[in-house]
Design an enzyme around this catalytic site. Structure first.
Site, PDB file in Angstrom:
ATOM      1  N   HIS A   1       7.020   8.222 -27.661  1.00 48.26           N
ATOM      2  CA  HIS A   1       6.057   9.118 -27.016  1.00 48.26           C
ATOM      3  C   HIS A   1       6.281  10.571 -27.469  1.00 48.26           C
ATOM      4  CE1 HIS A   1       3.425  10.748 -23.924  1.00 48.26           C
ATOM      5  NE2 HIS A   1       4.396  11.556 -23.560  1.00 48.26           N
TER       6      HIS A   1
ATOM      7  N   GLU B   1       8.828  17.382 -25.340  1.00 44.15           N
ATOM      8  CA  GLU B   1       8.228  17.773 -24.054  1.00 44.15           C
ATOM      9  C   GLU B   1       8.821  19.090 -23.547  1.00 44.15           C
ATOM     10  OE1 GLU B   1       5.594  16.329 -23.011  1.00 44.15           O
ATOM     11  OE2 GLU B   1       5.691  14.142 -23.012  1.00 44.15           O
TER      12      GLU B   1
ATOM     13  N   LYS C   1       2.770  11.344 -11.636  1.00 42.32           N
ATOM     14  CA  LYS C   1       1.880  10.495 -12.439  1.00 42.32           C
ATOM     15  C   LYS C   1       2.604   9.184 -12.700  1.00 42.32           C
ATOM     16  CE  LYS C   1      -1.115  13.593 -15.060  1.00 42.32           C
ATOM     17  NZ  LYS C   1      -1.457  14.107 -16.405  1.00 42.32           N
TER      18      LYS C   1
ATOM     19  N   GLU D   1      -4.783  16.896 -11.206  1.00 46.09           N
ATOM     20  CA  GLU D   1      -5.362  17.265 -12.498  1.00 46.09           C
ATOM     21  C   GLU D   1      -6.884  17.401 -12.444  1.00 46.09           C
ATOM     22  OE1 GLU D   1      -3.365  15.632 -15.996  1.00 46.09           O
ATOM     23  OE2 GLU D   1      -5.281  15.684 -17.035  1.00 46.09           O
TER      24      GLU D   1
ATOM     25  N   ARG E   1       0.813  -1.237   0.000  1.00 48.63           N
ATOM     26  CA  ARG E   1       0.000   0.000   0.000  1.00 48.63           C
ATOM     27  C   ARG E   1       0.839   1.276   0.000  1.00 48.63           C
ATOM     28  NH1 ARG E   1      -3.120  -2.979   3.946  1.00 48.63           N
ATOM     29  NH2 ARG E   1      -4.767  -4.089   2.851  1.00 48.63           N
TER      30      ARG E   1
ATOM     31  N   ARG F   1      -3.672  21.364 -14.487  1.00 48.45           N
ATOM     32  CA  ARG F   1      -2.599  20.433 -14.878  1.00 48.45           C
ATOM     33  C   ARG F   1      -2.798  19.850 -16.271  1.00 48.45           C
ATOM     34  NH1 ARG F   1       0.573  15.792 -11.338  1.00 48.45           N
ATOM     35  NH2 ARG F   1       1.803  15.029 -13.100  1.00 48.45           N
TER      36      ARG F   1
ATOM     37  N   HIS G   1      -0.900  15.796 -26.467  1.00 44.27           N
ATOM     38  CA  HIS G   1      -0.953  14.402 -26.029  1.00 44.27           C
ATOM     39  C   HIS G   1      -2.220  13.672 -26.472  1.00 44.27           C
ATOM     40  CE1 HIS G   1       2.409  15.754 -23.689  1.00 44.27           C
ATOM     41  NE2 HIS G   1       2.567  14.593 -23.092  1.00 44.27           N
TER      42      HIS G   1
ATOM     43  N   ASN H   1      -0.752  18.413 -21.014  1.00 39.85           N
ATOM     44  CA  ASN H   1      -1.046  17.390 -22.027  1.00 39.85           C
ATOM     45  C   ASN H   1      -1.206  17.988 -23.417  1.00 39.85           C
ATOM     46  OD1 ASN H   1      -1.023  14.822 -20.791  1.00 39.85           O
ATOM     47  ND2 ASN H   1      -2.842  15.413 -19.650  1.00 39.85           N
TER      48      ASN H   1
ATOM     49  N   LYS I   1       6.852  22.905 -14.721  1.00 45.92           N
ATOM     50  CA  LYS I   1       6.032  21.748 -14.316  1.00 45.92           C
ATOM     51  C   LYS I   1       5.749  21.797 -12.816  1.00 45.92           C
ATOM     52  CE  LYS I   1       4.890  17.007 -14.776  1.00 45.92           C
ATOM     53  NZ  LYS I   1       4.972  15.752 -15.477  1.00 45.92           N
TER      54      LYS I   1
ATOM     55  N   HIS J   1      -1.242  10.402 -28.026  1.00 44.34           N
ATOM     56  CA  HIS J   1      -1.567   9.093 -27.439  1.00 44.34           C
ATOM     57  C   HIS J   1      -2.301   8.224 -28.457  1.00 44.34           C
ATOM     58  CE1 HIS J   1      -1.305  10.478 -22.928  1.00 44.34           C
ATOM     59  NE2 HIS J   1      -0.124  10.318 -23.492  1.00 44.34           N
TER      60      HIS J   1
END
Ligand code: NAD
Ligand code: GLY
Length: 367
Positions: free
Chosen positions: A268, A188, A146, A240, A124, A244, A251, A248, A230, A255
């Site tokens: 990517h 990026e 993330k 987000e 956990r 935030r 993206h 993206n 960032k 993606h």
């Protein structure tokens, strides 16, 4: 730059941490000051990066951790999945690692995202540290918490927000990075200009040759400024719920390219690069930016050695295939795709757009 590197602070209350940026940090004990003590550390890396940098990292960690274990994952975006994640849990359990064990992600964004997710779930939650060795990971994926793995139907669909205790960006590791990967990282870096900082975009235009030549001072500025932007965004919206999402930019299309082509075919950063051109083109068609800005951004992306056109994903209905893939995006709401768009240079907005207009953009931007 001091020998211990420069520090960017990410302010997240009790989850705050430093991002250390410098040269030759990996084998220096002081780079890792402040970490919790434990009986064991587990270095998670891959078969490409570990032979280059694992022994340097071990030498910095020896005095802090009596036992240092290592697990090597197969290298590649196509391995960012459940089966590979299990290898980390196997290593932790077979070495009887307790809940104080500190995980070290040594590698690019794939290693960082998987190690973070493993750290979030093992017993956990155990502490983890990002030691990013690609430009992309140093300017983006190692910062902000993330973590995720891919699903065949969608990129980064299974994961958690889970912050590292520290990020150590050793610029010297970028010397061994293949040029294609350096360019992917620049995608990026470039993204921060249009969404947040036009001065940074000016600087990138005048520094692109130096960055591609891996001049240390140029790389240091690019990494530091990217991390500052960032850190500023994430400290305002860690999970987000709003702001935030601007990170993206490019993206949503990117993606779709990665999933549609099969993970690992387009990098990517390459998907993000073509995706930024598409998102800028959509912004233009919605009247948010002018054509000169789209041309300027496209030229910068091309100078970084990145694609400015997307691939054809389906010869019978290419736009339809992109739309199908983009509906699975995490920003979608009730099946409606929401795009990060440029609302004038240096400012981003997140909003929906009519399918017909998105189809026009895809038709104009794919070869
Ligand atoms: P990657 O992790 O696949 O690394 C690229 C390649 O470079 C790999 O083959 C790797 O083994 C190799 N490599 C790494 N460091 C090296 C070095 N110093 N010298 C030589 N080779 C080296 O790819 P990436 O571009 O670093 O990361 C992409 C991943 O990051 C994607 O899965 C993407 O979804 C994720 N990502 C996550 C976030 C986030 O916020 N968590 C943000 C952006 C991207
Ligand atoms: N890479 C996007 C984010 O961290 O939010």
């Amino acid at each position: 730059m001091s020998s211990n590197g420069e520090r960017v602070f990410i302010d997240l209350e009790e989850r705050s941490y430093d991002i250390v940026v410098g040269e030759g940090l990996l084998n220096v004990v002081a780079s890792f000051d402040g970490l919790p003590s434990a009986n064991a550390a587990l270095i998670v890396s891959n078969s490409t990066v570990a032979p280059l940098y694992a022994s340097a990292l071990r030498s910095a960690l020896h005095s802090r951790y009596p036992m240092i274990f290592e697990v090597l994952l197969p290298d590649g975006e196509e391995y960012k999945n459940w089966e590979t994640l299990q290898l980390i849990f196997d290593a932790l359990l077979s070495n009887a690692c307790d809940r104080k064990t500190v995980l070290f992600a040594l590698g690019g964004g794939v290693i960082g995202d998987m190690t973070g997710f493993a750290a979030a779930s093992y017993m956990r939650g155990v502490p983890f540290v990002q030691v990013p060795t690609t430009l992309l990971a140093q300017v983006d994926s190692s910062v902000g918490g993330k973590t995720a793995i891919n699903h065949p139907q969608g990129k980064n669909m299974i994961g958690a927000f889970y912050q590292p205790r520290l990020v150590v960006c050793d610029l010297a590791t970028l010397d061994s990075l293949p040029l294609r990967e350096l360019s992917a990282g620049l995608a990026e870096v470039i993204k921060y200009g249009p969404i947040a900082d036009t001065n940074f975009m000016d600087w990138l235009e005048s520094s692109m040759e130096a960055l591609l030549a891996r001049e240390r001072s140029a790389l240091a500025h690019a990494v530091r400024r990217s991390c500052e932007i960032k850190a500023w965004v994430v400290s305002q919206d860690e999970k987000e719920t709003g702001l935030r999402a601007i990170l993206n930019f490019g993206h949503t299309f990117g993606h779709a390219i990665e999933a549609g082509m099969g993970y690992g075919v387009w990098l990517h950063g390459e998907g993000v690069a073509a995706g930024m051109v598409m998102a800028a083109e959509l912004s233009l068609r919605l009247g948010l930016v002018d054509a000169a800005f789209v041309e300027r951004l496209t030229a910068l992306i091309a100078r970084a050695g990145l694609p400015t056109k997307g691939p054809v994903l389906d010869v019978t209905d290419n736009a339809g295939r992109y739309l199908e893939l983009m509906r699975i995006d995490k920003k979608s709401e009730g099946g409606e795709i929401r795009f990060v768009l440029i609302d004038g240079p240096g400012k981003a907005v997140v909003r929906a757009a009519p399918d017909a207009l998105v189809r026009e953009v895809i038709d104009a931007c794919c070869v």
